[in-house]
Design a protein around this motif. Structure first.
Motif, PDB file in Angstrom:
ATOM      1  N   LYS A  30       0.818  -1.210   0.000  1.00  0.00           N
ATOM      2  CA  LYS A  30       0.000   0.000   0.000  1.00  0.00           C
ATOM      3  C   LYS A  30       0.853   1.262   0.000  1.00  0.00           C
ATOM      4  O   LYS A  30       0.470   2.292  -0.563  1.00  0.00           O
ATOM      5  N   LYS A  31       1.996   1.201   0.628  1.00  0.00           N
ATOM      6  CA  LYS A  31       2.881   2.373   0.706  1.00  0.00           C
ATOM      7  C   LYS A  31       3.882   2.418  -0.445  1.00  0.00           C
ATOM      8  O   LYS A  31       4.854   3.158  -0.400  1.00  0.00           O
ATOM      9  N   ARG A  32       3.640   1.620  -1.449  1.00  0.00           N
ATOM     10  CA  ARG A  32       4.545   1.548  -2.604  1.00  0.00           C
ATOM     11  C   ARG A  32       4.698   2.931  -3.236  1.00  0.00           C
ATOM     12  O   ARG A  32       3.727   3.562  -3.639  1.00  0.00           O
ATOM     13  N   ARG A  33       5.925   3.400  -3.378  1.00  0.00           N
ATOM     14  CA  ARG A  33       6.182   4.733  -3.910  1.00  0.00           C
ATOM     15  C   ARG A  33       6.314   4.724  -5.435  1.00  0.00           C
ATOM     16  O   ARG A  33       6.057   5.721  -6.087  1.00  0.00           O
ATOM     17  N   VAL A  34       6.738   3.596  -5.968  1.00  0.00           N
ATOM     18  CA  VAL A  34       6.995   3.495  -7.402  1.00  0.00           C
ATOM     19  C   VAL A  34       5.694   3.250  -8.154  1.00  0.00           C
ATOM     20  O   VAL A  34       4.885   2.417  -7.765  1.00  0.00           O
ATOM     21  N   LYS A  35       5.508   3.992  -9.241  1.00  0.00           N
ATOM     22  CA  LYS A  35       4.355   3.772 -10.102  1.00  0.00           C
ATOM     23  C   LYS A  35       4.687   2.633 -11.058  1.00  0.00           C
ATOM     24  O   LYS A  35       5.595   2.732 -11.875  1.00  0.00           O
ATOM     25  N   GLY A  36       3.947   1.529 -10.952  1.00  0.00           N
ATOM     26  CA  GLY A  36       4.234   0.375 -11.798  1.00  0.00           C
ATOM     27  C   GLY A  36       5.232  -0.560 -11.143  1.00  0.00           C
ATOM     28  O   GLY A  36       5.289  -0.687  -9.920  1.00  0.00           O
ATOM     29  N   LEU A  37       6.038  -1.229 -11.960  1.00  0.00           N
ATOM     30  CA  LEU A  37       7.053  -2.143 -11.439  1.00  0.00           C
ATOM     31  C   LEU A  37       8.314  -1.391 -11.029  1.00  0.00           C
ATOM     32  O   LEU A  37       8.641  -0.348 -11.584  1.00  0.00           O
ATOM     33  N   LYS A  38       9.030  -1.953 -10.053  1.00  0.00           N
ATOM     34  CA  LYS A  38      10.320  -1.405  -9.656  1.00  0.00           C
ATOM     35  C   LYS A  38      11.400  -1.886 -10.622  1.00  0.00           C
ATOM     36  O   LYS A  38      11.230  -2.900 -11.301  1.00  0.00           O
ATOM     37  N   ARG A  39      12.511  -1.157 -10.663  1.00  0.00           N
ATOM     38  CA  ARG A  39      13.618  -1.556 -11.538  1.00  0.00           C
ATOM     39  C   ARG A  39      14.098  -2.966 -11.222  1.00  0.00           C
ATOM     40  O   ARG A  39      14.324  -3.776 -12.114  1.00  0.00           O
ATOM     41  N   GLU A  40      14.238  -3.244  -9.909  1.00  0.00           N
ATOM     42  CA  GLU A  40      14.752  -4.566  -9.525  1.00  0.00           C
ATOM     43  C   GLU A  40      13.772  -5.678  -9.896  1.00  0.00           C
ATOM     44  O   GLU A  40      14.195  -6.807 -10.171  1.00  0.00           O
ATOM     45  N   GLU A  41      12.487  -5.370  -9.907  1.00  0.00           N
ATOM     46  CA  GLU A  41      11.492  -6.372 -10.291  1.00  0.00           C
ATOM     47  C   GLU A  41      11.591  -6.685 -11.785  1.00  0.00           C
ATOM     48  O   GLU A  41      11.523  -7.845 -12.188  1.00  0.00           O
ATOM     49  N   VAL A  42      11.741  -5.656 -12.601  1.00  0.00           N
ATOM     50  CA  VAL A  42      11.902  -5.875 -14.041  1.00  0.00           C
ATOM     51  C   VAL A  42      13.175  -6.674 -14.305  1.00  0.00           C
ATOM     52  O   VAL A  42      13.177  -7.625 -15.091  1.00  0.00           O
ATOM     53  N   ALA A  43      14.257  -6.289 -13.640  1.00  0.00           N
ATOM     54  CA  ALA A  43      15.543  -6.979 -13.831  1.00  0.00           C
ATOM     55  C   ALA A  43      15.425  -8.457 -13.467  1.00  0.00           C
ATOM     56  O   ALA A  43      15.894  -9.333 -14.206  1.00  0.00           O
ATOM     57  N   ASP A  44      14.781  -8.731 -12.335  1.00  0.00           N
ATOM     58  CA  ASP A  44      14.634 -10.113 -11.882  1.00  0.00           C
ATOM     59  C   ASP A  44      13.772 -10.916 -12.856  1.00  0.00           C
ATOM     60  O   ASP A  44      14.113 -12.048 -13.215  1.00  0.00           O
ATOM     61  N   LEU A  45      12.650 -10.349 -13.284  1.00  0.00           N
ATOM     62  CA  LEU A  45      11.756 -11.045 -14.209  1.00  0.00           C
ATOM     63  C   LEU A  45      12.407 -11.281 -15.569  1.00  0.00           C
ATOM     64  O   LEU A  45      12.136 -12.285 -16.228  1.00  0.00           O
ATOM     65  N   ALA A  46      13.284 -10.360 -15.980  1.00  0.00           N
ATOM     66  CA  ALA A  46      13.943 -10.474 -17.290  1.00  0.00           C
ATOM     67  C   ALA A  46      15.216 -11.303 -17.230  1.00  0.00           C
ATOM     68  O   ALA A  46      15.798 -11.629 -18.277  1.00  0.00           O
ATOM     69  N   GLY A  47      15.681 -11.621 -16.021  1.00  0.00           N
ATOM     70  CA  GLY A  47      16.886 -12.435 -15.883  1.00  0.00           C
ATOM     71  C   GLY A  47      18.178 -11.671 -16.118  1.00  0.00           C
ATOM     72  O   GLY A  47      19.154 -12.223 -16.647  1.00  0.00           O
ATOM     73  N   VAL A  48      18.188 -10.371 -15.738  1.00  0.00           N
ATOM     74  CA  VAL A  48      19.411  -9.563 -15.869  1.00  0.00           C
ATOM     75  C   VAL A  48      19.738  -8.973 -14.506  1.00  0.00           C
ATOM     76  O   VAL A  48      18.894  -8.934 -13.604  1.00  0.00           O
ATOM     77  N   SER A  49      20.953  -8.475 -14.341  1.00  0.00           N
ATOM     78  CA  SER A  49      21.347  -7.901 -13.057  1.00  0.00           C
ATOM     79  C   SER A  49      20.714  -6.527 -12.881  1.00  0.00           C
ATOM     80  O   SER A  49      20.485  -5.803 -13.856  1.00  0.00           O
ATOM     81  N   ILE A  50      20.445  -6.167 -11.639  1.00  0.00           N
ATOM     82  CA  ILE A  50      19.848  -4.872 -11.360  1.00  0.00           C
ATOM     83  C   ILE A  50      20.790  -3.752 -11.778  1.00  0.00           C
ATOM     84  O   ILE A  50      20.356  -2.717 -12.305  1.00  0.00           O
ATOM     85  N   ASP A  51      22.095  -3.937 -11.578  1.00  0.00           N
ATOM     86  CA  ASP A  51      23.064  -2.898 -11.961  1.00  0.00           C
ATOM     87  C   ASP A  51      23.024  -2.646 -13.467  1.00  0.00           C
ATOM     88  O   ASP A  51      23.063  -1.499 -13.916  1.00  0.00           O
ATOM     89  N   TRP A  52      22.951  -3.731 -14.222  1.00  0.00           N
ATOM     90  CA  TRP A  52      22.901  -3.584 -15.691  1.00  0.00           C
ATOM     91  C   TRP A  52      21.617  -2.876 -16.099  1.00  0.00           C
ATOM     92  O   TRP A  52      21.636  -1.972 -16.941  1.00  0.00           O
ATOM     93  N   TYR A  53      20.503  -3.251 -15.479  1.00  0.00           N
ATOM     94  CA  TYR A  53      19.230  -2.640 -15.864  1.00  0.00           C
ATOM     95  C   TYR A  53      19.203  -1.158 -15.494  1.00  0.00           C
ATOM     96  O   TYR A  53      18.675  -0.334 -16.248  1.00  0.00           O
ATOM     97  N   VAL A  54      19.759  -0.810 -14.349  1.00  0.00           N
ATOM     98  CA  VAL A  54      19.817   0.600 -13.955  1.00  0.00           C
ATOM     99  C   VAL A  54      20.606   1.391 -14.992  1.00  0.00           C
ATOM    100  O   VAL A  54      20.206   2.495 -15.382  1.00  0.00           O
ATOM    101  N   ARG A  55      21.706   0.829 -15.463  1.00  0.00           N
ATOM    102  CA  ARG A  55      22.538   1.535 -16.449  1.00  0.00           C
ATOM    103  C   ARG A  55      21.775   1.757 -17.755  1.00  0.00           C
ATOM    104  O   ARG A  55      21.885   2.821 -18.363  1.00  0.00           O
ATOM    105  N   ILE A  56      21.023   0.772 -18.182  1.00  0.00           N
ATOM    106  CA  ILE A  56      20.299   0.926 -19.451  1.00  0.00           C
ATOM    107  C   ILE A  56      19.196   1.990 -19.312  1.00  0.00           C
ATOM    108  O   ILE A  56      18.964   2.778 -20.229  1.00  0.00           O
ATOM    109  N   GLU A  57      18.531   2.040 -18.138  1.00  0.00           N
ATOM    110  CA  GLU A  57      17.520   3.077 -17.928  1.00  0.00           C
ATOM    111  C   GLU A  57      18.152   4.462 -17.805  1.00  0.00           C
ATOM    112  O   GLU A  57      17.510   5.472 -18.108  1.00  0.00           O
ATOM    113  N   GLN A  58      19.384   4.505 -17.358  1.00  0.00           N
ATOM    114  CA  GLN A  58      20.079   5.789 -17.238  1.00  0.00           C
ATOM    115  C   GLN A  58      20.600   6.298 -18.580  1.00  0.00           C
ATOM    116  O   GLN A  58      21.118   7.412 -18.666  1.00  0.00           O
ATOM    117  N   GLY A  59      20.468   5.464 -19.615  1.00  0.00           N
ATOM    118  CA  GLY A  59      20.894   5.889 -20.938  1.00  0.00           C
ATOM    119  C   GLY A  59      22.347   5.614 -21.246  1.00  0.00           C
ATOM    120  O   GLY A  59      22.911   6.188 -22.191  1.00  0.00           O
TER     121      GLY A  59
END
Length: 272
Positions: A30-59
C-alpha cells in the motif's frame, strides 16, 4: 536531440510504469512509492542484473543482446510495434520468427473473453483458429482438443459433419473461406503444413478445386448469419471482422446476437 541510449532508457521506464505487480504474482504494498514495477522487479523477471538494468535506464551504452531485448519485451508486454521500436533504439534487428509468431497476448485474450456471450475468435493467415473465447467453444466446438489441422477453417468446412450441420449456408461459408485462403497465399506459400492441407483438399473435393481456381470476390467484413445449434437451436447473429495489428495476416471476428432471443441462448450455453 535525445540520444538513442537516453530514448531507450526513457522508453523502458515509461513501459514499466504501466504494469502492476499483481500481474506477475508480486506482493502489492500500500505504501509503494513506485508507479508500476520497480527496476529490480523488471531486472529479476527479465533475468538480468539490477546494476545492468539501472545503467540501461540511465541511458548508458550497455549494448543489450537480442536475447535480453526479447526478454525485456516479454516482461514489459510490448506489442509488435513497440518491440520494433525497442530493437531499433538498440540498433538490433527484430528476429523474423518473432515478427511472424502467432501468439495471443494477455491483452488480446482478455479482449476475446470480454466479448462473451458474443462469439469471438482469431484466425491466422492460413485460416486456422488460434484464439477464442468460451462462447466460441460452446458454439463451434472445443478448439482446445483439436489438432492444428482440425482447427483450420477450410479443412474443417469440408471434413467436419458437426460444422456442416451447424451452418445454415454451408456453401456460402465454405466458398468464402477458400477464397480468403487463396488471397492470403503470399503469407504461407512456403508453409508445408497448409500446403499439405491444400493438396489434400484439391485431391478429395472437386468444389475446393473449383473455388480455389476461381478468382471470386470475397465477402464483406460485416454481415449476418444463421446457425443451427444442436442444443439451443437457431442462433441469429451479426458479425464483424477486422485485421489484427499484432499478428501478421490474422483477423479477429466477433459474432453478436441480433436479438435477446439469441443472446439468452448464448448465455445459456456459456453457463453449461
Amino acid at each position: 536531440m535525445v540520444s538513442k541510449n537516453k530514448e531507450l532508457g526513457l522508453f523502458l521506464k515509461k513501459k514499466r510504469s504501466t504494469l502492476r505487480p499483481e500481474q506477475f504474482g508480486l506482493k502489492f504494498e500500500k505504501k509503494r512509492r513506485v508507479k508500476g514495477l520497480k527496476r529490480e522487479e523488471v531486472a529479476d523477471l527479465a533475468g538480468v542484473s539490477i546494476d545492468w538494468y539501472v545503467r540501461i535506464e540511465q541511458g548508458q551504452n550497455v549494448n543489450p543482446s537480442t536475447a535480453v531485448l526479447l526478454s525485456l519485451s516479454r516482461v514489459l508486454q510490448l506489442n509488435n510495434e513497440e518491440k520494433r521500436y525497442l530493437f531499433n533504439l538498440s540498433d538490433k534487428k527484430l528476429p523474423i520468427e518473432d515478427v511472424t509468431s502467432a501468439s495471443i497476448s494477455n491483452t488480446l485474450q482478455k479482449f476475446l473473453d470480454n466479448q462473451n456471450p458474443s462469439i469471438a475468435y482469431i484466425t491466422d493467415s492460413k485460416l486456422t483458429i488460434i484464439g477464442w473465447n468460451e462462447t466460441a467453444l460452446k458454439v463451434y466446438g472445443n478448439y482446445k482438443e483439436m489438432s492444428e489441422k482440425e482447427r483450420n477453417s477450410v479443412w474443417r468446412a469440408f471434413n467436419d459433419d458437426y460444422l456442416k450441420e451447424l451452418l445454415d449456408n454451408w456453401e456460402g461459408h465454405t466458398k468464402l473461406r477458400v477464397e480468403q485462403l487463396r488471397a492470403n497465399y503470399n503469407y504461407y506459400e512456403n508453409d508445408n503444413t497448409i500446403n499439405e492441407i491444400i493438396d489434400e483438399l484439391n485431391e478429395k473435393h472437386s468444389l475446393f478445386n473449383k473455388w480455389w481456381n476461381n478468382q471470386g470476390i470475397m465477402g464483406t467484413p460485416e454481415g449476418q448469419k444463421l446457425l443451427h445449434h444442436p442444443v439451443v437451436g437457431d442462433l441469429y447473429l451479426s458479425y464483424i471482422s477486422f485485421k489484427s495489428t499484432e499478428i501478421e495476416g490474422a483477423h479477429i471476428t466477433i459474432q453478436m446476437p441480433i436479438d435477446d432471443y439469441t443472446k439468452n441462448k448464448l448465455e445459456q450455453l456459456t453457463l453449461e
